[in-house]
Write a protein that holds these residues in place. Structure first.
Motif, short mmCIF file in Angstrom:
data_model
loop_
_atom_site.label_atom_id
_atom_site.label_comp_id
_atom_site.label_asym_id
_atom_site.label_seq_id
_atom_site.Cartn_x
_atom_site.Cartn_y
_atom_site.Cartn_z
N ILE A 1 17.50 1.76 -23.46
CA ILE A 1 17.73 0.43 -22.89
C ILE A 1 16.99 0.32 -21.55
O ILE A 1 16.32 -0.67 -21.27
N GLU A 2 17.10 1.36 -20.73
CA GLU A 2 16.40 1.40 -19.44
C GLU A 2 14.89 1.31 -19.64
O GLU A 2 14.20 0.65 -18.86
N VAL A 3 14.38 1.98 -20.68
CA VAL A 3 12.95 1.93 -20.99
C VAL A 3 12.52 0.48 -21.20
O VAL A 3 11.52 0.03 -20.62
N LYS B 1 12.69 4.83 -32.75
CA LYS B 1 13.90 5.50 -32.26
C LYS B 1 14.77 4.47 -31.55
O LYS B 1 14.27 3.55 -30.92
N HIS B 2 16.06 4.65 -31.64
CA HIS B 2 17.05 3.83 -30.95
C HIS B 2 16.89 2.33 -31.24
O HIS B 2 16.84 1.49 -30.35
N GLN C 1 17.47 -5.15 -28.25
CA GLN C 1 18.38 -6.29 -28.24
C GLN C 1 19.43 -6.16 -27.13
O GLN C 1 19.78 -7.16 -26.49
N VAL C 2 19.91 -4.96 -26.89
CA VAL C 2 20.87 -4.75 -25.80
C VAL C 2 20.19 -5.04 -24.47
O VAL C 2 20.77 -5.71 -23.60
N ALA C 3 18.96 -4.58 -24.30
CA ALA C 3 18.21 -4.86 -23.07
C ALA C 3 18.00 -6.36 -22.90
O ALA C 3 18.09 -6.88 -21.78
N ASP C 4 17.72 -7.05 -24.00
CA ASP C 4 17.55 -8.52 -23.95
C ASP C 4 18.81 -9.18 -23.39
O ASP C 4 18.74 -10.06 -22.53
N ARG C 5 19.97 -8.74 -23.87
CA ARG C 5 21.23 -9.33 -23.41
C ARG C 5 21.48 -9.02 -21.95
O ARG C 5 22.02 -9.85 -21.22
N ARG C 6 21.12 -7.83 -21.51
CA ARG C 6 21.35 -7.43 -20.12
C ARG C 6 20.40 -8.14 -19.16
O ARG C 6 20.74 -8.32 -17.99
N SER C 7 19.23 -8.52 -19.63
CA SER C 7 18.25 -9.11 -18.73
C SER C 7 18.39 -10.63 -18.60
O SER C 7 17.70 -11.25 -17.83
#
Length: 64
Positions: free
Chosen positions: A17-19, A51-52, A57-63
């Motif tokens: 997600i950080e990536v 991978k992962h 999608q999780v990064a999209d929601r966090r940003s």
């Protein structure tokens, strides 16, 4: 971002997600790899979604 004093061989889901978040900030793959102390191929696996799957999608929601 916290420093990792011990190099790792792989990226976990949270790091993936950080990536995505760093990539969206304009970081290059080799810079992200250096941040996580991994081979750039590990970053490429995340960004090509080999991978992962779902971390993007999780990064999209966090940003937003």
């Amino acid at each position: 971002m916290t420093e990792n004093p011990h190099p790792t061989q792989s990226i976990d889901f949270d790091a993936a997600i950080e990536v995505w978040l760093l990539r969206r900030q304009g970081w290059y793959q080799h810079q992200i790899a250096a941040e996580f102390h991994v081979n750039p191929a590990r970053i490429n696996e995340v960004l090509k979604e080999r991978k992962h799957v779902g971390s993007r999608q999780v990064a999209d929601r966090r940003s937003h």
